[in-house]
Design an enzyme around this catalytic site. Structure first.
Site, PDB file in Angstrom:
ATOM      1  CE  LYS A  45      -0.399  -0.087   5.061  1.00 53.26           C
ATOM      2  NZ  LYS A  45      -0.935   0.595   6.044  1.00 53.26           N
ATOM      3  NE  ARG A  49      -5.807   1.386  11.792  1.00 55.31           N
ATOM      4  CZ  ARG A  49      -4.825   1.254  11.328  1.00 55.31           C
ATOM      5  NH1 ARG A  49      -4.031   2.315  11.420  1.00 55.31           N
ATOM      6  NH2 ARG A  49      -4.335   0.168  10.593  1.00 55.31           N
ATOM      7  CE1 TYR A  61      12.263  31.774   5.484  1.00 53.57           C
ATOM      8  CE2 TYR A  61      12.560  29.408   5.135  1.00 53.57           C
ATOM      9  CZ  TYR A  61      12.116  30.724   4.650  1.00 53.57           C
ATOM     10  OH  TYR A  61      11.667  30.930   3.504  1.00 53.57           O
ATOM     11  CG  MET A 112       8.860  24.040   0.062  1.00 52.05           C
ATOM     12  SD  MET A 112       7.661  25.184  -0.675  1.00 52.05           S
ATOM     13  CE  MET A 112       6.431  25.703   0.827  1.00 52.05           C
TER      14      MET A 112
HETATM   15  C1  LIG Z   1      -3.817  -4.118   7.962  1.00 43.65           C
HETATM   16  C2  LIG Z   1      -2.161  -3.941   7.871  1.00 43.65           C
HETATM   17  N1  LIG Z   1      -1.703  -5.146   7.601  1.00 43.65           N
HETATM   18  C3  LIG Z   1      -0.303  -5.198   7.747  1.00 43.65           C
HETATM   19  C4  LIG Z   1       0.468  -4.035   7.707  1.00 43.65           C
HETATM   20  C5  LIG Z   1       2.042  -4.075   7.598  1.00 43.65           C
HETATM   21  O1  LIG Z   1       2.891  -3.327   8.861  1.00 43.65           O
HETATM   22  P1  LIG Z   1       3.972  -3.520   8.852  1.00 43.65           P
HETATM   23  O2  LIG Z   1       4.593  -2.559   7.937  1.00 43.65           O
HETATM   24  O3  LIG Z   1       4.298  -2.962  10.080  1.00 43.65           O
HETATM   25  O4  LIG Z   1       4.643  -4.788   8.552  1.00 43.65           O
HETATM   26  C6  LIG Z   1      -0.265  -2.825   7.639  1.00 43.65           C
HETATM   27  C7  LIG Z   1       0.422  -1.530   7.677  1.00 43.65           C
HETATM   28  O5  LIG Z   1       0.376  -0.557   8.478  1.00 43.65           O
HETATM   29  C8  LIG Z   1      -1.683  -2.634   7.818  1.00 43.65           C
HETATM   30  O6  LIG Z   1      -2.205  -1.671   7.828  1.00 43.65           O
END
Ligand SMILES: Cc1ncc(COP(=O)(O)O)c(C=O)c1O
Length: 390
Positions: A46, A147, A273, A325
């Protein structure tokens, strides 16, 4: 109508995130050695593969043995599905507006979806009818993250809906750990206990659950008892284990820039800055055209070193003053031979002389900014060109 932003020509950009897919492949393989044969590995790709490029990361992880890919957004799942990779995909985060647009195609592409509420389940059922395809559903159970996920007392109702709807198939049950990076925290065991009793109730409604999964990188590394049917490591695959480990993992991203100018300044010269830093001796300052808009955290100002590749070898130099920046200043020292155009390594593997100084890591930048390497890696912005090493 959405108007695409014209991409900058990578040849004109001084800042590069060099991505080494072989590091992701080897890290995946190394994590795989921890698993029993029946446990599958889902590479979490992701957030554009934690900033490394989603498809690059996905292909590299599959080469290292991943048979699953995990992404938050259905749009990412669709992009993975269109790439026709040899892995099953799971996506887990959507809201009604985009779900109605994208989920039918996601399901038609054979992607598994997670649901964390009755409303999400209804959206999936609706999309499955449109796609005329049975949706493979993983039930997300909230065991303490607060969540995404259903609460224990919603399990039976969700199970009954799944059982009775011909367009839904209960494929998995899963949860996410809040505190696996602290193996001494009892929260993990409490979550697992809740998960197991939720799974028992779910199985009562839908029959045996083919896939149970819990473990992120930290739990994959420290808790073999939680590997279950599949593990979901993310950060470890990119080379940053969240717990101390002997498993050989190496960073897959190296962030570089080049010196724009070098100038000699006297003692007492202020920098940046707020005049956060004033020189305490005559020195040479180097200007580097990379700043917080490229992903460096301003909160980490004046706390981290970079590595400069000069004609006379690699030298570490502290970043001094406030991160701007678009630029930072580094203190090269009075005798430095650094010149404009010299390469600067912000973090990662500089690949220099083995006996010489090494570059900082994303962990170092995270510590400087009071954050985690996940945020450092995913903050490297779109204006930094990703150069995939072959
Ligand atoms: C639902 C879920 N599973 C697995 C992971 C992987 O976690 P990590 O990067 O700590 O291995 C994440 C990442 O945040 C996640 O949101």
């Amino acid at each position: 109508m959405t108007i695409p932003i014209p991409a900058e020509d990578p040849r004109h950009v001084p800042n590069l995130a060099m991505i080494d897919p072989s590091a992701i492949t080897e890290n995946t393989r190394a994590m795989g050695t921890l698993l029993e044969e029946q446990t599958a590995l889902m590479a979490v790709v992701k957030a554009d593969g934690y900033g490394h490029g989603m498809l690059t990361a996905a292909r590299a992880a599959i080469e290292g043995g991943a048979t699953w890919l995990g992404v938050a957004h259905p749009a990412s799942a669709l992009a993975l599905a269109r790439a026709d990779l040899d892995a099953q995909i799971l996506t887990w985060l959507f809201e009604p507006h985009t779900a109605r647009i994208v989920l039918p195609e996601v399901l038609a592409s054979g992607v598994d979806v997670s649901v964390g509420s009755p409303e999400m389940l209804a959206l999936v059922s609706e999309a499955a009818r449109q796609a005329d395809r049975r949706a493979r559903v993983h039930l997300k159970i909230d065991t303490g993250m607060g969540r995404n996920g259903v609460l224990p007392w919603q399990i039976r109702e969700m199970g009954a809906t799944l059982r009775e709807d011909d367009f839904l198939q209960a494929t998995g049950a899963w949860t996410h750990l809040t505190s696996a990076d602290d193996p001494s925290d009892p929260a993990t065991d409490q979550q697992v206990e809740l998960f197991d009793s939720a799974c028992a109730a779910f199985a009562d409604e839908v029959g045996p659950i083919p896939l149970q999964h819990i473990a992120n990188s930290a739990a994959t590394l420290t808790r073999p008892d939680l590997h279950r049917d599949l593990v979901r490591p993310g950060i470890a695959l990119y080379g940053y284990p969240p717990v101390p480990t002997d498993v050989p993992l190496r960073p897959a991203m190296t962030l570089t820039s080049r010196i724009a100018l070098v100038k000699e300044v006297p003692e007492g010269h202020s920098i940046g800055y707020g005049r956060m830093r004033t020189t305490t001796r005559p020195t040479r300052l180097g200007l580097v055209p990379i700043g917080y808009a490229d992903g460096l955290h301003r909160a980490g100002s004046d706390r981290c070193d970079v590595l400069v590749r000069t004609a006379s070898g690699d030298r570490r130099a502290p970043q001094v003053g406030r991160i701007s920046m678009d630029q930072i200043v580094i203190d090269l020292g009075a005798d430095s031979e650094a010149r404009p155009g010299d390469e600067v390594f912000l973090f990662g593997d500089a690949g220099g002389d083995p006996g010489g100084p090494s570059a900082s890591t994303a962990d170092d930048w995270a510590a400087a900014a009071g954050t985690i390497p996940y945020e450092v890696l995913t903050s490297v912005s779109g204006r930094v060109t990703r150069k995939v090493l072959s």
